[in-house]
Write an enzyme that holds these catalytic residues in place. Structure first.
Site, PDB file in Angstrom:
ATOM      1  N   HIS A 109       6.652   7.061 -12.085  1.00 35.63           N
ATOM      2  CA  HIS A 109       6.091   6.702 -10.779  1.00 35.63           C
ATOM      3  C   HIS A 109       6.785   5.444 -10.273  1.00 35.63           C
ATOM      4  O   HIS A 109       7.209   5.397  -9.127  1.00 35.63           O
ATOM      5  CB  HIS A 109       4.584   6.490 -10.911  1.00 35.63           C
ATOM      6  CG  HIS A 109       3.894   6.281  -9.600  1.00 35.63           C
ATOM      7  ND1 HIS A 109       3.950   7.206  -8.572  1.00 35.63           N
ATOM      8  CD2 HIS A 109       3.135   5.248  -9.131  1.00 35.63           C
ATOM      9  CE1 HIS A 109       3.263   6.756  -7.537  1.00 35.63           C
ATOM     10  NE2 HIS A 109       2.759   5.574  -7.847  1.00 35.63           N
ATOM     11  N   CYS A 149      -1.298   8.493  -3.494  1.00 37.00           N
ATOM     12  CA  CYS A 149       0.088   8.696  -3.923  1.00 37.00           C
ATOM     13  C   CYS A 149       0.266   9.821  -4.942  1.00 37.00           C
ATOM     14  O   CYS A 149       1.399  10.137  -5.311  1.00 37.00           O
ATOM     15  CB  CYS A 149       0.633   7.397  -4.493  1.00 37.00           C
ATOM     16  SG  CYS A 149       0.387   5.993  -3.385  1.00 37.00           S
ATOM     17  N   HIS A 178       8.834   4.413  -1.428  1.00 37.79           N
ATOM     18  CA  HIS A 178       7.612   5.093  -1.881  1.00 37.79           C
ATOM     19  C   HIS A 178       7.095   5.938  -0.725  1.00 37.79           C
ATOM     20  O   HIS A 178       6.607   5.415   0.274  1.00 37.79           O
ATOM     21  CB  HIS A 178       6.576   4.065  -2.313  1.00 37.79           C
ATOM     22  CG  HIS A 178       5.379   4.674  -2.992  1.00 37.79           C
ATOM     23  ND1 HIS A 178       5.201   6.034  -3.113  1.00 37.79           N
ATOM     24  CD2 HIS A 178       4.288   4.115  -3.597  1.00 37.79           C
ATOM     25  CE1 HIS A 178       4.082   6.282  -3.742  1.00 37.79           C
ATOM     26  NE2 HIS A 178       3.505   5.131  -4.051  1.00 37.79           N
TER      27      HIS A 178
END
Length: 394
Positions: free
Chosen positions: A287, A154, A322
């Site tokens: 995040h 990620c 996400h």
């Protein structure tokens, strides 16, 4: 010394262009909803790009050749960032793209046909490799000087930006297109569900009741140029990458360290690299995935770095989902938009602060606020933590 940004491009669940994404952010309109194209994800909430593969192929004129959705999304965002730039031997140009699962979306189609006894198209397998997307974009845009692909979960998109900035400052390149792309696949959705961190409801980052993430898909790219390249291209600088850092704490294969060690190091080092004082950070694009572990760890890290003077912060993942390897690049574009438009985006669905830290993200859109510098965090599996600092000045 900052690195100039002269172009941005994005496609996500909240829009097919930069302008579309900005409008959705201003209207606090999420793109997360029931699945439309990936039938294997029926019943789940996902951040799906509102465009079919066929429509993408028609718009991008890619022809009937085998191409993954990851490549289609990446190419659409890359073309917007590249705009009408020209090639010249005087400008050393490269591309660094990132992805987490590459062409898995097409590979799943191949095996479905193969297992059903249908003669599959073996050309599809050529799109599986992560580098296939980068090479396809490079070929379409005519970039051949330097081509690289990153896959660090990620944090991939952020690391692509970081590497691009370093190559410019070291004199290896004059201009580089950096970013990331990822498409929704059965593989990724099943993987996150097996970890028991997929929320069947709308994700709620930094909320005490958070119980998981919603996956999304999309792509974003930034065009970085040094002074030599800008003088030749005549492009206008729209922002700067001032600081960056990566810190791998290797705490766990998937979980973030509870003391926020890796995140703390990444943020601290990125700020030091930027030369921008902590009190001059106007906004933090966190995040903030919505999982119990990540949001607590990041909250602790913010406390570690900023103490009781934490800047306004929010997670924009309740807008897009996400997007894995694309997340760092998508949120970099959002950071530039925050600076340009004097906006601080809301952390949708937030109600109750996390008990252990008590931090409260921005819950509604804030306008006309001077946003001179933005910190953007991207934290990946294996403790691969990356932070970027953007501003409106060199």
């Amino acid at each position: 010394m900052g690195v100039g940004i002269t172009g941005i491009g994005i496609v996500s669940a909240i829009g097919l262009t930069v302008a579309d994404n900005l409008q959705s952010l201003k209207e606090s309109r999420s793109g997360i909803g029931p699945v439309q194209y990936l039938k294997e994800a029926e019943g789940l909430l996902v951040g799906e790009v509102k465009m079919s593969n066929k429509a993408l192929q028609n718009e991008l004129s890619t022809g009937a050749k085998a191409i993954s959705r990851t490549s289609l999304l990446g190419l659409k965002a890359a073309k917007e960032a590249w705009a009408d730039n020209k090639h010249t031997h005087k400008i050393r140009t490269g591309i660094i793209s990132s992805t987490s699962v590459g062409g898995m979306d097409r590979t799943e189609e191949f095996y479905k046909a193969y297992l059903a006894g249908i003669n599959p198209d073996y050309h599809i397998l050529k799109t599986h490799d992560s580098g296939s997307t980068t090479e396809r974009i490079a070929a379409e845009l005519g970039i051949s000087g330097y081509i690289n692909t990153l896959s660090t979960a990620c944090s991939s998109g952020a690391n692509a930006i970081m590497l691009g900035a370093r190559l410019l400052l070291s004199g290896k390149l004059d201009r580089v297109l950096v970013g990331g792309s990822d498409a929704l696949t059965k593989f990724t959705i099943s993987g996150f569900r097996s970890l028991m961190i997929y929320d069947d409801q709308w994700c709620r980052p930094f909320d005490e009741t958070r119980s998981g993430l919603n996956l999304g898909e999309g792509a974003a790219f930034l065009l970085l140029e040094n002074e030599k390249s800008i003088q030749i291209s005549g492009n206008k600088t729209i922002g700067y990458v001032n600081g960056w850092a990566n810190a791998a704490d290797a705490y766990h294969q998937t979980a973030s360290s509870p003391d926020g060690k890796g995140a703390t190091l990444a943020i601290t080092n990125a700020l030091a690299k930027s030369g921008i004082a902590m009190e001059h950070i106007s906004y933090i694009n966190a995040h903030g995935t919505g999982t119990k572990n990540n949001d607590l760890s990041e909250s602790v890290a913010l406390r570690n770095v900023f103490g009781d003077k934490i800047p306004a912060f929010s997670s924009t993942k309740p807008f897009t989902g996400h997007t894995l390897a694309a997340a760092g690049a998508i949120e970099a574009v959002f950071s530039i938009l925050a600076i340009q438009q004097k906006l601080i985006f809301p952390n949708l669905n937030y109600n109750t602060p996390i008990t252990e830290t008590g931090l409260e993200p921005v819950a509604s859109l804030q306008t006309e606020r001077p946003v001179g510098a933005v910190l953007s965090n991207s934290f990946g599996f294996g403790g691969n933590n990356s932070s970027l600092v953007f501003s409106d000045h060199d």
